[in-house]
Each structure stands twice: as structure tokens, then as C-alpha cells.
Design a protein around this motif. Structure first.
Motif, short mmCIF file in Angstrom:
data_model
loop_
_atom_site.label_atom_id
_atom_site.label_comp_id
_atom_site.label_asym_id
_atom_site.label_seq_id
_atom_site.Cartn_x
_atom_site.Cartn_y
_atom_site.Cartn_z
N GLY A 171 0.80 -1.21 -0.07
CA GLY A 171 0.14 0.08 0.01
C GLY A 171 0.71 1.30 -0.22
N ALA A 172 1.91 1.29 0.81
CA ALA A 172 2.72 2.48 0.84
C ALA A 172 3.37 2.69 -0.64
N MET A 173 3.87 1.50 -1.18
CA MET A 173 4.47 1.86 -2.40
C MET A 173 3.28 2.08 -3.70
N LEU A 174 2.28 1.95 -3.46
CA LEU A 174 1.30 2.20 -4.58
C LEU A 174 1.40 0.94 -5.40
N GLY A 175 1.67 -0.25 -4.95
CA GLY A 175 1.77 -1.46 -5.79
C GLY A 175 3.17 -1.87 -5.90
N ALA A 176 3.28 -3.21 -6.15
CA ALA A 176 4.67 -3.81 -6.49
C ALA A 176 4.48 -4.35 -7.82
N HIS A 177 5.33 -4.03 -8.85
CA HIS A 177 5.64 -4.51 -10.04
C HIS A 177 5.72 -5.81 -10.07
N ALA A 178 5.03 -6.76 -10.56
CA ALA A 178 5.01 -8.16 -10.24
C ALA A 178 5.03 -8.89 -11.81
N GLN A 179 5.29 -8.27 -12.70
CA GLN A 179 5.61 -9.13 -14.11
C GLN A 179 6.56 -10.45 -13.58
N VAL A 180 7.64 -9.97 -13.08
CA VAL A 180 8.47 -11.22 -12.60
C VAL A 180 8.14 -11.33 -11.02
N LEU A 181 7.57 -12.44 -10.50
CA LEU A 181 7.07 -12.22 -9.16
C LEU A 181 8.17 -12.21 -8.11
N SER A 182 9.37 -12.84 -8.46
CA SER A 182 10.68 -12.74 -7.58
C SER A 182 11.21 -11.51 -7.14
N ALA A 183 10.80 -10.51 -8.34
CA ALA A 183 11.44 -9.02 -8.00
C ALA A 183 10.33 -8.42 -7.13
N ALA A 184 9.15 -8.82 -7.15
CA ALA A 184 8.05 -8.04 -6.64
C ALA A 184 8.30 -8.48 -4.81
N ALA A 196 9.01 0.36 -7.16
CA ALA A 196 7.91 1.29 -7.47
C ALA A 196 8.86 2.50 -7.09
N PHE A 197 9.68 2.49 -6.32
CA PHE A 197 10.54 3.99 -5.90
C PHE A 197 11.23 4.40 -6.92
N THR A 198 11.93 3.57 -7.75
CA THR A 198 12.85 4.22 -9.09
C THR A 198 11.81 4.58 -10.06
N ILE A 199 10.60 3.97 -10.19
CA ILE A 199 9.92 4.28 -11.49
C ILE A 199 9.06 5.42 -10.96
N ALA A 200 8.77 5.73 -9.95
CA ALA A 200 7.75 6.95 -9.65
C ALA A 200 8.22 8.06 -9.17
N SER A 201 9.63 8.01 -8.73
CA SER A 201 10.26 9.37 -8.17
C SER A 201 10.72 10.16 -9.19
#
Length: 412
Positions: free
Chosen positions: A60-73, A315-320
Motif C-alpha cells: 500500500g505504501a509503494m502504491l503497488g509492487a510491479h510483479a511481471q516477475v514475481l520474484s522481483a516483487a 516502485a521507488f525508482t519508477i515513480a520518483s
């Protein structure tokens, strides 16, 4: 003629970056437990020590975790919660007891697969279904009429209600409920052509009638989460405020890029929320006029210190933004793929991107290679070793650290 109110506060990049990191549980001591929709604590209440965040708290704090590759999420979530592991994330997703499933894997912002808090799914689906779509990406002969789109979405929802189907099983059901046209192999896929109806798979997710179910062997499966989306205006207003709380100060262009929405639509939403007093303007170093949630103008004075590792599409690197401040100098050349964030796992030093890294797993053994863009001091090397140990605990393996050149390309 419209006029712009003069900005009442100036926010520096270090201040904004420190607050974003703290609110995403990536930097201790600064995170607030309140979100824009939370009620303030009672003056008579006695503060209690904060409990470690759960997987759903983190997502919730991240506004979603990118999970195309679930291990990265799983790694994105684990790095933000003390003691969290990939097993905790998988339990939150796939627990046998539905009451323990606090995360949902579905189509989120930008139409890409994300983990989202189950409790927030009505908000997300209400907002995402209200975002205007851009130009049609498919050739004319492959497109569907608006009526066909609605027919397919309804068929998907009906087929998945109370069921868990693989993509092939779902395709058979959709074609049977609509017509042979839905099964025409006209959509370019991964080295093959997919049936026509697949072009609206993500839209079914945004409508709240499709989400991922536990894999069946190596095949992905889907189900109907039974979600009733919130009304669009209410949902988009709430999502904007949550975005500004997590990543503000931000501009309409930043929000539009994060959501893959038209800039004009985003500008209109900002103007509407500013007119209602829900958000306010500040002067943001490097970005000019930007916006925060009304009254949310406290920023930490102390700069960020420390070493962190973040995985693909964190999420941090994508949205900042501004991106050139997060990826300064050589980092923009080494860690951005054609200007796109997320293609490489990154090393953060004092809150900014200062290198890339890669992991190669073989059973329980994980070989981690970190490539700093500048030599690390002895203290930072020790901090990096500790961070790699955290990665090992999260992914439940044993790591071996090498500081050197990362020879693989993006998405490796």
C-alpha cells in the motif's frame, strides 16, 4: 483567464527524496503511519511502538509492487519490512484461507501486472477503469468494437466467477460465450499470435472481474475477485492523494507518466483537486511548481545516509521525479534503459542511484554482483555486505557477494 496561486513553500530534492524513502519503509525514522485517508489520532490516546509493516502495508505504501516477475516483487516487499520473506508475500497472496489473502496479483498502473492490497482493490479498479485510454495499439483488422469489448469483459467475469482457469481454459470459455471472432489469432504475443479477445485481458482486471489465482503447475491461472469498483471520480481523487503522499511533490506530468494516462486528463484532475482544497502547490527544486496533499508540507531536514539494493522495476525508482536527480550523472547512462527506469536492479548510496547489481540463483546459492559507479569506502562496503545478507534472508538462500562489473544487460 486563470491565475496560479503563488507557491507557499519551497522543497529541495534531498528533502523530497528523504520523505519518499521514509514513507516507503526504505529509510528509518521518518515514515508517518498516517495516509491521506487516515483519521488523526485521538489527543487522549497513548502512542504505542509501531509494529513491523505487513506485506499489504508495504505494498500500500509503494502504491503497488510491479510483479511481471514475481520474484522481483517479493524482494521489493521484503526489503521494506523487518523480517519479511518471500514466503510471507506468497502467503499473503495464496493462503488456503481466503481471509489471510491480503494481497491481489492483477493488472495495475500502466496496464502491467502488480501486487495490490486486497482491501484497496475497489479503489484501484475504480480509478483505473476511469483513466482515458490512448491510441489503439493494434492494427485495424485486429481491433474490437466497443460492443465487443463489453461482451468479452462480461464473458470473462462470468467464466471466472467461482472458478480458477488457465489462459487456455478461459479462452475456450470466452469464445463459447461470445463467438468465433473472439478466438481469431490476430494479436501479436510472445513468438506467437494470440486470440483477439486477449487484447482486453488487462481491461478485465481494471474492471474488477479478473485477477490471478495460484499457478497450476507452470501455467498462470485466473479468477474473479468479486470486486465492486468505487465510482470513478471518488477513486481517482483518492488515488491522486495517495500518489502525492507517497511521491510528492509531483506534477501532473509525473502522475500521468506513472499511470500511463493522458497529460491533459491528469492536469484536469490536479486542477479539480486544487480547486477543492485537497492539494496545494509548492516550489520543487528541479521541477518548478509541484503539488502535495493539502497540509502535508513537513519534510525532514536530515539528508539520507546508507546503502540499499532495489530490484527490477521497484516502485521507488519508477515513480520518483525528477528522474535526473535520482539517476545523477553516470547513473543515467548505466542504470536507465533508453530513459526508462526499472530495467536494472540498482544500488542506492545516500538515497540516489550509484550503481547496478545482478543476482544469479542456483538452488539455495545466490551469486550477487554489485557494480558501484564510484569506489565504496570500507564502511559502505560493510553496509553493502549487510544489505546482501538481507537479500539472502528475504529470498531464503545463501549469498556470495562480488563487487565488480555487471556484465548482463537489462532484464537479465
Amino acid at each position: 483567464m486563470t491565475t496560479r496561486a503563488r507557491a507557499t513553500a519551497t522543497v529541495t530534492w534531498p528533502e523530497a527524496n528523504a520523505r519518499r524513502l521514509a514513507r516507503q519503509h526504505l529509510y528509518g525514522g521518518l515514515a508517518s503511519t498516517r495516509t491521506p485517508s487516515s483519521s488523526p489520532p485521538s489527543p487522549a490516546s497513548t502512542p504505542s511502538p509501531p509494529s513491523p509493516p505487513s506485506p499489504s502495508d508495504v505494498v500500500g505504501a509503494m502504491l503497488g509492487a510491479h510483479a511481471q516477475v514475481l520474484s522481483a516483487a517479493e524482494l521489493s516487499v521484503g526489503l521494506r519490512g523487518e523480517g519479511l520473506t518471500r514466503t510471507d508475500v506468497r502467503t499473503a497472496l495464496w493462503a488456503d484461507d481466503p481471509a489471510r489473502r491480503t494481497l491481489v496479483k492483477t493488472f495495475g498502473p500502466r496496464g502491467t501486472v502488480h501486487l495490490l492490497p486486497a482491501a484497496d482493490l475497489p479503489l484501484w479498479t475504480g480509478a483505473l477503469r476511469a483513466v482515458p485510454t490512448g491510441p489503439h495499439p493494434f492494427p485495424k483488422g485486429a481491433r474490437m468494437s466497443p460492443e465487443q469489448v463489453e461482451e468479452v469483459v462480461a464473458a470473462v467475469g462470468e467464466a471466472l466467477r467461482g472458478a480458477e482457469l488457465t489462459i487456455d481454459e478461459l479462452s475456450e470459455e470466452v469464445v463459447a460465450r461470445t463467438g468465433p471472432w473472439a478466438g481469431d489469432l490476430v494479436v501479436p504475443g510472445f513468438q506467437e499470435m494470440w486470440p483477439r479477445w486477449r487484447q482486453v485481458l488487462h481491461l478485465a482486471g481494471h474492471r474488477g472481474v479478473l485477477a490471478y489465482a495460484p499457478n497450476r503447475g507452470r501455467k498462470a491461472a485466473y479468477t474473479n475477485p468479486g470486486c465492486a469498483p468505487l465510482p470513478g471520480p471518488e477513486a481517482t481523487a483518492a488515488l491522486l492523494e495517495r500518489y502525492l503522499y507517497a511521491y510528492g511533490p509531483a506534477t501532473p506530468a509525473h502522475f500521468a507518466q506513472w499511470l500511463a494516462a493522458p497529460r491533459r486528463w491528469a492536469a484536469g484532475l490536479f486542477a479539480s483537486r486544487a480547486g477543492s482544497g485537497a492539494i496545494e502547490e509548492v516550489a520543487f527544486e528541479g521541477a518548478g511548481p509541484a503539488w502535495v496533499v493539502a497540509g502535508d508540507t513537513d519534510f525532514p531536514a536530515a539528508p539520507v545516509r546508507g546503502v540499499r539494493l532495489l530490484p527490477y522495476f521497484d516502485a521507488f525508482t519508477i515513480a520518483s521525479h525528477p528522474r535526473e536527480r535520482l539517476f545523477p550523472g553516470r547513473a543515467s547512462e548505466r542504470a536507465l534503459g533508453g530513459g526508462q527506469a526499472g530495467n536494472y536492479p540498482v544500488l542506492l548510496v545516500d538515497g540516489t542511484v550509484a550503481g547496478v547489481w545482478h543476482q544469479r540463483r542456483s538452488g539455495k546459492r545466490i551469486a550477487v554482483t554489485v557494480e558501484p559507479l564510484e569506489p565504496l569506502s570500507a564502511a559502505r562496503l560493510r553496509a553493502l555486505e549487510a544489505e546482501v545478507e538481507r537479500v539472502a534472508a528475504i529470498v531464503e538462500g545463501k549469498t556470495e557477494l562480488t563487487v565488480g562489473t555487471v556484465s548482463v544487460g537489462p532484464h537479465a
